[in-house]
Structure formats: structure tokens, C-alpha cells
Design a protein around this motif. Sequence first.
Motif, PDB file in Angstrom:
ATOM      1  N   ASP A   1       0.830  -1.215   0.000  1.00  0.00           N
ATOM      2  CA  ASP A   1       0.000   0.000   0.000  1.00  0.00           C
ATOM      3  C   ASP A   1       0.858   1.256   0.000  1.00  0.00           C
TER       4      ASP A   1
ATOM      5  N   ASP B   1       0.891   3.693   2.050  1.00  0.00           N
ATOM      6  CA  ASP B   1       1.446   4.049   3.353  1.00  0.00           C
ATOM      7  C   ASP B   1       2.751   3.290   3.588  1.00  0.00           C
TER       8      ASP B   1
ATOM      9  N   ALA C   1       2.518   8.691   5.377  1.00  0.00           N
ATOM     10  CA  ALA C   1       1.947  10.039   5.269  1.00  0.00           C
ATOM     11  C   ALA C   1       2.693  11.057   6.115  1.00  0.00           C
ATOM     12  N   ARG C   2       3.397  10.596   7.161  1.00  0.00           N
ATOM     13  CA  ARG C   2       4.099  11.581   8.002  1.00  0.00           C
ATOM     14  C   ARG C   2       5.191  12.316   7.222  1.00  0.00           C
TER      15      ARG C   2
ATOM     16  N   GLY D   1       7.762   1.692   5.410  1.00  0.00           N
ATOM     17  CA  GLY D   1       6.713   0.999   6.143  1.00  0.00           C
ATOM     18  C   GLY D   1       6.889  -0.513   6.196  1.00  0.00           C
ATOM     19  N   ILE D   2       7.483  -1.104   5.144  1.00  0.00           N
ATOM     20  CA  ILE D   2       7.594  -2.573   5.140  1.00  0.00           C
ATOM     21  C   ILE D   2       9.012  -3.085   4.918  1.00  0.00           C
TER      22      ILE D   2
ATOM     23  N   ARG E   1      -1.807   9.478  -3.346  1.00  0.00           N
ATOM     24  CA  ARG E   1      -0.577  10.269  -3.288  1.00  0.00           C
ATOM     25  C   ARG E   1       0.391   9.928  -4.424  1.00  0.00           C
TER      26      ARG E   1
ATOM     27  N   LEU F   1      -4.335   9.641   9.001  1.00  0.00           N
ATOM     28  CA  LEU F   1      -3.164   9.256   8.209  1.00  0.00           C
ATOM     29  C   LEU F   1      -1.867   9.508   8.979  1.00  0.00           C
ATOM     30  N   GLY F   2      -1.965   9.501  10.304  1.00  0.00           N
ATOM     31  CA  GLY F   2      -0.759   9.647  11.116  1.00  0.00           C
ATOM     32  C   GLY F   2      -0.105  11.005  10.994  1.00  0.00           C
TER      33      GLY F   2
ATOM     34  N   PHE G   1      -3.594   0.111   7.482  1.00  0.00           N
ATOM     35  CA  PHE G   1      -2.317  -0.389   6.975  1.00  0.00           C
ATOM     36  C   PHE G   1      -1.227  -0.207   8.040  1.00  0.00           C
ATOM     37  N   VAL G   2      -0.114  -0.927   7.859  1.00  0.00           N
ATOM     38  CA  VAL G   2       1.027  -0.791   8.773  1.00  0.00           C
ATOM     39  C   VAL G   2       1.444   0.685   8.839  1.00  0.00           C
TER      40      VAL G   2
ATOM     41  N   ARG H   1      -0.194   3.331   9.455  1.00  0.00           N
ATOM     42  CA  ARG H   1      -1.144   4.318   8.944  1.00  0.00           C
ATOM     43  C   ARG H   1      -1.343   5.492   9.915  1.00  0.00           C
TER      44      ARG H   1
END
Lengths: 166, 416
Positions: A14, A16, A21-22, A39-40, A66, B361-362, B382-383, B385
Motif C-alpha cells: 500500500d 502508506d 503520510a508523516r 513501512g515494510i 498520493r 493518516l498519522g 495499513f502498517v 497508517r
Amino acid sequence: MLKGKVRKYGANVDTDAIIPARYLNVSDPAELAKHCMEGIDIDFVKKAKPGDIMVATTNFGCGSSREHAPLAIKAAGISCIIAKSFARIFFRNAINIGLPLLECDEAVDKTEAGDTLEVELASGRIKNLTRGMEFRAKPYPEFMAELISAGGLIEHTKRRLANRRI
Amino acid sequence: MTLVEKILAAHSHKKKVSPGEFINVRVDLVMANDVTAPIAIKEFQRIGVDKVFAPEKVVMVPDHFVPNKDIASAEQAKLMREFAYEQQILYFEVGQMGIEHVLLPEQGLVLPGDVVIGADSHTCTYGALGAFATGMGSTDIAAAMATGDIWMKVPPTIKLIYNGELRKWVSGKDLILYTIGDIGVDGALYSAMEFTGEAIDALSMDNRFTMANMAIEAGAKAGIFRVDNKTQLYVKHRAERPYLVYEPDNDAEYSQVIEYDVSAIEPQVALPHSPANTKPVSQVGNIEINQALIGSCTNGRLEDLRVAAQILKGRKVHPRVRCIIIPGSQQVYLDALTEGLIEAFIKAGAAVSTPTCGPCLGGHMGVLAADERCISTTNRNFVGRMGSPKSEVYLSNPAVAAASAIMGRITSPEEI
């Protein structure tokens, strides 16, 4: 012709995961690339080499709209992404900014992380040099091919508007 | 033709369109927010036109990281604000703004039969009004701002029929979570979802917005509802321009027809880290939470706050839980205030915020630390998020979130 080592991922990667988003309080691709896949795959940025090729299974790029996601991947040096399927907004975004995407089930199934691939975008030919195999990606619909050859949506739009003025 | 095909045909000067066909579609509204607009503006400027195609059809809403959470986000909001003033497009400043997908329908900017594109994936929310609305990226928005149209591939339509009567505490959120749990996060990839059936007819507008909002979570290009009396009542005093109501043909072709009996559905919870990872709330087990978030473009409307207040009024949020409630717009906030909902929230020990996407969205206003858990009425788990990649988000309806805030663990409203 693109050539690079494979970085492989699973299903439903995904946006994110691609760019949390940060980090979206900026839009500079080089800045975004510093956090790509954080993220992963926390080591991605350290390990990724210019020209590397991402391979993933289904629904790559799902989630947010995005454009920062394909921008971050492109600026991190990834030359193209091969997947079984892409989420639709991600697909549009990548084509629009000139990050090549290819859909090919067989190439995904028969390629492992670390393999070396050679990709010819125009024909959709994918060669796995490590395993001595060759695959053929799904061809783009005519309109999409036109968009890509124009150099992305902005260039395509410029041409359309120029024709309107005549 | 299906409802979606009818709208797309009418917006591309065609008598008929079919799934898979590439068409150029005239847009009625183009939208961007403080995260996506900066890139769209940069790309727009590359095209080399001075003015947007129609200032009254372009709208920008600062909602993601506003009120500005840091200097970088303040710079992005500033860039968007200056462009909006220069182009004289529609713009909602802090104090008037709301979460875009709550705000735009409320302001009457989206009407039945419209084609709307927005640089935000949850643009599909407006399908609740019988509009064709879809999320795109910044470059697509830039092109549409210049030309007033955009290329699209006509999506196949999946018809989802919801029969029966909803149980108590079961809402539109539960229907859409249940559906995503059933068909998966790519179950409607590239397709449009048309929501119909007697349970849909009985559903309020706020609940329809919630369902359409999460169509993207099944990979869909759009989620859409037919226009009925409830829709007409909603738009009647909001519309400042004429609109057209489209109906699917009787012989419309659907790629799939899926039927559900809603009377068998209980409130749903989507467990980490996928909106498709759903379970009935009774089967979730003992999950302690640190935070409960009620709000967002999914569940930040008046009816959502009413449901939350019904549970929170006269009770106390668990001492270990941070309960954060975010009305989706200034109007929702004001209505909630007038109805005494805000008072109930504050007396219960909840924090109430000005409208923002913030924590969903964090971004800010409720970011999670490592190993923290949040029950949230938002749309994605999601992870990472909502903050730390080691945090967990559980998605639910407002009733479950409010009940969980009181109990300190994920719980059914029935237990309160």
C-alpha cells in the motif's frame, strides 16, 4: 533497455508502506526517496541501487492517491515495476510521471529477489538473466502507449492544447 | 447501460459507452487538498496555461495537515492558498473548511449526475449522491485544471444488492466493511460498485457517504447509489445549479451481481493491517486499546456523532484511553454543539478537535506510539497508517468505537 537487480514484494503493497503520510509535508522527490518503502522494508533505501527493478504480486500501490508514492520509488532509482496487477490510481500516477510499469504473471512467479532482469519496454520483453528465462508483459492499450510515448500526461496535454489553438 | 455508464456517456458526448473503452470525460468539479495540491500546481504550471479552465469548478481544501502541524506543512498550505487566490478558485480557509469529502456535498458543490475527480483516493465518497466521483493523482488533476476534461477507461460495474433489515448498531460502515471482507481489497479493482437493495433504500445519506467512501478500499474506481427521495431532500436546499438524475437501464450489463442478507450481519471490526481483515465484533476477543478515534471523511458526519453521543452521554471514557472526536466540518461541529453532543463528549472525557484529517493518516492530533492500539472509525489500517509501524489500527463504526472507549477494550455497544 533496462537492467537491474530484483527487489521482490508480495500482495497489496500500500501507499502508506511505500511512503508513510508523516513524510508528505514535503513534495520534493529526493526528500521522499529517503523514506521509500520504510513501512515494510526499512533497509530498502540503504540497499537499493540505481536501476533496480521492483517485482510484486497483486494490487501494488493500493490505498491513497498520493503521487508521492511513485515519485519516491522513481527518485530512489527504481527503473520499473513488474507486478501481476496494480491499484488503479497508482497505475495512472506512475504512467503520468514516467515510471514504467509492466504486468506479467509469469515473470512475477518465476523471479526471486536478487535475480537480474533485463527489460525492453517497447516490446514488453522481460529476460531473467539469472535463470535464463524470457517472458512477455501484457501490451499497453493503444491510448496508454500514446500517452507514454508523448512523455507523460503533461506533455500529452500540452500537445492537445496546442492543437486546440490551431 | 449502468448508472456509471450513463453518466460517463453523457459527459463524453457519446450515445453509449462500454466497459474497457477509453474516453475523454468532461468534469464538473476538480478537487485537491494541502497534500496533493502542491504537486498539482507545479505540474499545472508546466503545462503553460495561465488560468484554470473554470474557476468555479476547481476547489482546494486544506484539511490533511491543517491547522498547520509544522513549518513544512504550513509552506504547502501557503502555496495552495496563494494559487487559490491568484486563480480565484473555490477555497475554504481554516475556520470554514472541513474534511473535503464531508464539506463538498454539504456545500452543494457536488450534485447528482456530476463527474468529479479529486486528488484524494476517497473522492469516491460523492457516489452517495448519484455522481460519478473518483480519486486520481496530482498530475491528472493538473491536466484537468487546464483542460476541463480527463481520460478514463470505462469501468465494468459490480452490482451489490443488500436485502433485509439492519440490526441495532449496524450501519453503512458495517455493510462496507463486511463487503470488503468478503470480496477483498482488490475485489472491485478497476470496477464501479453500485449499491442497491432494500437495506440501501432504508439507509440515511450519512450512511451512504460512509459506504461510497470505502469503495476504494475494495480497489474500486467508484461507488455509486441511485438517486431517491433522500438524495433529493439532501441536495434540494444545497444545489445552486441544475443537475440531472440518471437511472440504470433495465437491461444494463453488470460484470458481477452479489447479494447479501444484512439481517445476518453484526457490527464489523477490521483487524490490522487490512480493511479486508474483518470479523464480527463478538468474535474479536479481548483487545485492549489506548485510543479511540471518531471522525474522518468516513464517519465524521452528524449522524455518526449522534450515535457516539448516544453511547458516551452520562458515561466516562476509560482512564487508560484517549478518546478523540473530530467533527468533519464546521457545520457538523456547530450542529453537534447545538444538539448538546459536544457537551456530552467533553463531560465523558473525550477530546474534541476542529475538523482535520490529522490522525487518520498519522499526521497530527492523535499519532500512535509503538505497540499502541487504536479503534478508529476511519478507513485504513495499513502498517503505520496512524503513526508507528509497530502500532495497530482496528476499524469500526462509531458505536463500537464509543463503546470501546468506555470499556478500554474492543467491545460491542450491546455490552454498554
